[in-house]
Write a protein that holds these residues in place. Structure first.
Motif: not given
Length: 504
Positions: A224-227, A279-285, A430-443
């Motif tokens: 469960g992600l609360i964010d 979104t960043s936290m969901g990607s990380t998990i 530089r920090t952790s690599a994750v999905l971006g907010f939009y389709n195809g993006d990284t962050d």
């Protein structure tokens, strides 16, 4: 470098110290007011904030119980008149069965407020939780505060619609902390590509996460992600959550945040992220392992239940506090949820949220919380709430320099259990690599926020490996797989987790 981080104290060091010419209350006069006749003067927001700041700097914590009737009443008035009351005896955060004594106590408190405020029950009672021993009432009179404080069946009273950070002086803090939607192109040195075409963040190598996948990928475990929710524009946390090596699992999205400045509004804002942090936290998990050449999550076969419970990472709004409370309540009641990840917080305890944490803990949930992330000049502050609670597992971030150097913006302290490497000591941090907010993006994402989500993912790997284990067994295995075990460092806990060791 974008800082999608837990910026809970961004304005803290400059809080209204000089704006107190209108009869300011010093520490001495504040303490005097606790025992002498209560002043009838309504304090200004700068005056209240000065008292809060003084108590925080003097004791490292803040409690409304330690303020005068005048301070509590003034903050309540400035917070739309909403007073949150925790009733019952000390430690009675919740009641799962009908309890005549607690029901009588609650009704007596409501009746007293109605009598003192000369209103109706409908006008007076805003919130009546059916499990937590908490109500929200409308209070305008100082005398009501004074009389309620004489009762022995009230655990706490808090002005939950009052924000230390949101005022005319600092309006920007209401809805921006930790947010950002703009993606970034990843440096080639910050990831490796694994089959069938996913990017493994460099931070995973610091904890042997890829090696742990030979034993466990989080299958069958629900986190469960609360964010702030997850983005509806990111299909890998939506319609394409089941893709590639990450099939046969589910993602569910809910919203408990009400997007309104008015405490009495019921305008739920839905499940979708409008901030970027969740979104960043969901990607990380749990982002999927597929051939899209995008970052993969730590537990890429786990189920995810994402709650938009807050507007940003700073719980400074009535609806954010209520949203987190309600999300905890709902996740606690789900038998499929093993783990709760919370990369959100506040400098001091919010008691209705604390009650909800205790309820979720009583239901066997393993709750991870961020130790705190802020700007450099506010790192003096210790571990924040709810990571400061014994019912949560506090996590913070460090750099990769090998000496457990605290990350630029991370908090640490005695409550910390684990550390995660999430920032390069060189290479512009530089920090952790994750999905971006939009389709195809990284962050990129940093701070104790991503450290917490990473740890929640590792816990899912352990729980898949040992599906019959209890929360305590999973947590103990994680401790035993950390660098400092069996010792515990005074500010870094058991140190870095070895995910491979944890699943062997």
């Amino acid at each position: 470098m974008k800082k999608l981080q837990l910026v809970v104290l961004a304005a803290f060091a400059i809080i209204v110290i000089g704006c107190t010419k209108d009869n300011p209350l010093t520490e001495e006069t504040q303490e005097t007011n606790l025992t002498s006749e209560t002043s009838q003067e309504l304090l200004t927001i700068p005056q209240i904030n000065k008292i809060i700041d003084e108590q925080l700097r003097r004791t490292g914590d803040f409690s409304w119980d330690k303020t005068s009737d005048q301070v509590l009443w003034s903050a309540t008035v400035h917070g739309s008149g909403i007073l949150t009351i925790g009733y019952g005896e000390k430690g009675e955060s919740f009641s799962t069965e009908k309890n005549a004594r607690l029901t009588d106590s609650k009704n007596a408190i409501i009746s007293e407020v109605i009598s003192m405020e000369k209103g109706s029950r409908k006008e007076t009672l805003f919130e009546d939780d059916d499990v937590l021993n908490v109500i929200d009432v409308q209070v305008k009179s100082l005398k009501t505060i004074t009389e309620l404080r004489k009762r022995n069946d009230i655990r706490y009273m808090e002005p939950n619609a009052y924000s230390f950070f949101y005022s005319e002086q600092y309006p920007q803090n209401r809805s921006s902390s930790g947010c950002g939607k703009d993606g970034q192109t990843l440096n080639n040195n910050d990831y490796r590509t694994v089959a069938p075409g996913s990017l493994v963040s460099w931070t995973y190598d610091e904890h042997n996460i890829e090696q742990a996948w030979s034993y466990s990928t989080g299958s069958g475990v629900t986190v469960g992600l609360i964010d702030t929710g997850v983005s509806q524009s990111q299909p890998l946390l939506g319609s394409n959550f089941n893709d590639g090596y990450s099939t046969g699992r589910t993602i569910q999205k809910y919203g408990t945040f009400i997007d309104s400045a008015w405490p009495w509004s019921n305008n739920y804002d839905g499940p979708h992220d409008k901030c970027g942090h969740g979104t960043s936290m969901g990607s990380t998990i749990a982002s999927p392992r597929n051939n899209d050449n995008l970052p993969v999550g730590v537990a890429y076969n786990s189920n995810l239940i994402a709650y938009r419970a807050t507007e940003d990472v700073l719980l400074n709004d009535y609806h954010e506090r209520k949203g987190v409370k309600d999300a905890l309540r709902q996740l606690a009641d789900r038998s499929d949820v093993k783990i709760i990840s919370m990369s959100i917080g506040y400098p001091w305890s919010i008691n209705n949220v604390k009650d909800a944490v205790r309820y979720a803990h009583s239901r066997g949930k393993l709750i991870f919380a961020a130790g705190g992330t802020s700007l450099d000049f506010t790192n003096w502050y210790p571990v924040i709430f709810p990571a400061s609670m014994s019912e949560t597992v506090a996590v913070t971030g460090i750099t990769d320099d090998g000496t457990y150097e605290q990350c630029d913006t991370c908090h640490d302290g005695s409550e910390i259990e684990f550390t995660i490497v999430m920032q390069r000591a060189n290479d512009n941090g530089r920090t952790s690599a994750v999905l971006g907010f939009y389709n195809g993006d990284t962050d990129y994402v940093g701070g104790s926020s991503v450290a917490t989500a990473t740890t929640a993912g590792i816990a899912a790997l352990v729980w898949e490996r040992h599906p019959t284990w209890s929360r305590s067994q999973v947590l103990n295995k994680m401790r035993q797989s950390s660098e400092f075990y069996p010792n515990k460092d005074s500010t870094k806990g058991y140190g870095n987790i070895d995910a491979l060791q944890a699943v062997q």
